[in-house]
Design a protein around this motif. Structure first.
Motif, PDB file in Angstrom:
ATOM      1  N   GLU A 101       0.861  -1.045  -0.035  1.00 21.60           N
ATOM      2  CA  GLU A 101      -0.074   0.120   0.251  1.00 21.60           C
ATOM      3  C   GLU A 101       0.959   1.308   0.123  1.00 21.60           C
ATOM      4  O   GLU A 101       2.027   1.391   0.353  1.00 21.60           O
TER       5      GLU A 101
ATOM      6  N   THR B  26     -13.083   2.362   3.084  1.00 25.02           N
ATOM      7  CA  THR B  26     -13.437   1.606   1.969  1.00 25.02           C
ATOM      8  C   THR B  26     -12.793   1.697   0.809  1.00 25.02           C
ATOM      9  O   THR B  26     -11.843   2.399   0.689  1.00 25.02           O
ATOM     10  N   TRP B  27     -12.907   0.378  -0.277  1.00 24.41           N
ATOM     11  CA  TRP B  27     -11.840   0.269  -1.408  1.00 24.41           C
ATOM     12  C   TRP B  27     -12.792  -0.172  -2.424  1.00 24.41           C
ATOM     13  O   TRP B  27     -13.874  -0.783  -2.276  1.00 24.41           O
ATOM     14  N   GLU B  28     -12.259   0.459  -3.410  1.00 29.45           N
ATOM     15  CA  GLU B  28     -12.746   0.108  -4.693  1.00 29.45           C
ATOM     16  C   GLU B  28     -11.660  -0.669  -5.613  1.00 29.45           C
ATOM     17  O   GLU B  28     -10.764  -0.171  -5.780  1.00 29.45           O
TER      18      GLU B  28
ATOM     19  N   ARG C 200      -3.699   0.092  -2.934  1.00 28.23           N
ATOM     20  CA  ARG C 200      -3.383  -1.123  -2.663  1.00 28.23           C
ATOM     21  C   ARG C 200      -3.236  -2.193  -3.614  1.00 28.23           C
ATOM     22  O   ARG C 200      -4.116  -2.398  -4.476  1.00 28.23           O
TER      23      ARG C 200
ATOM     24  N   ARG D 286      -5.704   6.045  -0.923  1.00 29.32           N
ATOM     25  CA  ARG D 286      -4.901   5.098  -0.657  1.00 29.32           C
ATOM     26  C   ARG D 286      -4.897   3.994  -1.877  1.00 29.32           C
ATOM     27  O   ARG D 286      -5.834   3.927  -2.404  1.00 29.32           O
TER      28      ARG D 286
ATOM     29  N   ALA E 230      -6.592  -1.752  -5.662  1.00 27.95           N
ATOM     30  CA  ALA E 230      -7.806  -1.216  -5.182  1.00 27.95           C
ATOM     31  C   ALA E 230      -7.390   0.291  -4.621  1.00 27.95           C
ATOM     32  O   ALA E 230      -6.220   0.488  -4.448  1.00 27.95           O
ATOM     33  N   MET E 231      -8.492   1.094  -4.616  1.00 33.69           N
ATOM     34  CA  MET E 231      -8.105   2.520  -4.127  1.00 33.69           C
ATOM     35  C   MET E 231      -9.155   2.851  -3.110  1.00 33.69           C
ATOM     36  O   MET E 231     -10.266   2.477  -3.197  1.00 33.69           O
ATOM     37  N   SER E 232      -8.748   3.740  -2.222  1.00 34.53           N
ATOM     38  CA  SER E 232      -9.675   3.908  -1.208  1.00 34.53           C
ATOM     39  C   SER E 232      -9.615   5.751  -1.053  1.00 34.53           C
ATOM     40  O   SER E 232      -8.740   6.093  -1.130  1.00 34.53           O
TER      41      SER E 232
ATOM     42  N   GLY F 246      -8.695   4.178   3.803  1.00 35.20           N
ATOM     43  CA  GLY F 246      -8.711   2.817   3.849  1.00 35.20           C
ATOM     44  C   GLY F 246     -10.068   2.302   4.497  1.00 35.20           C
ATOM     45  O   GLY F 246     -10.150   1.045   4.857  1.00 35.20           O
TER      46      GLY F 246
END
Length: 166
Positions: free
Chosen positions: A116, A153-155, A129, A127, A145-147, A151
């Protein structure tokens, strides 16, 4: 591959060689977008001298003709952590000031690698990941994934399924 070879300096040994990569990527990130693009790529991963890490090329000619990406993975024996830099022929992985963009940093635990960093998207802090999982001698899975909320929630916006080329 045993668990020990996925730790420390040998964590990415599974990735050495030639790969076919099936990609699924969101067209727009962190915009409540549900439009995915799919494309194939090829990748070749090589070790760096003295075991300090590895690098690969990422060529997806049918996706974006002329586009070439590259991951540079460096192992820090003092911390036991990996730093992964993404470079490409669009901006070379550099900021406007010519400074290398920050890497994702992390390690493998229980067969899953999580890396990350803090970054920016459209001028807003996010953020990022990277997650490596399902590691087998001839296959692997990578996700990005991005928040937008540090951190909470993540998409997941990019998934790669690796199949070793014969």
């Amino acid at each position: 591959m045993n668990q020990l070879s996925r730790n420390g300096i040998h964590a990415f040994d599974f990735l050495l060689g030639h790969w076919h990569v099936e990609n699924r990527r969101l067209r727009k990130r962190l915009q409540d977008n549900h439009e995915w693009e799919t494309f194939d790529a090829i990748q070749h991963n090589q070790a760096l001298p003295a075991g300090i890490g590895n690098y690969d090329d990422f060529v997806a000619g049918n996706w974006r003709p002329g586009f070439v990406g590259m991951s540079l993975r460096l192992f820090n024996p003092q911390t036991g952590l990996w730093s992964i830099y993404w470079l490409d022929n669009q901006n070379a992985g550099l900021s406007a000031a010519g400074i290398l963009l920050p890497p994702v940093v992390g390690q493998f635990e229980n067969g899953v690698g999580v890396f990350e960093c803090e970054d920016e998207l459209d001028g807003k802090p996010i953020r990022v990941r990277y997650t490596w999982s399902d590691l087998q001698p001839d296959s692997a899975r990578w996700e990005q994934a991005m928040s937008p909320d540090q951190g909470k929630t993540w998409e997941m916006n990019w998934r790669m399924l690796f199949r070793r080329a014969t």
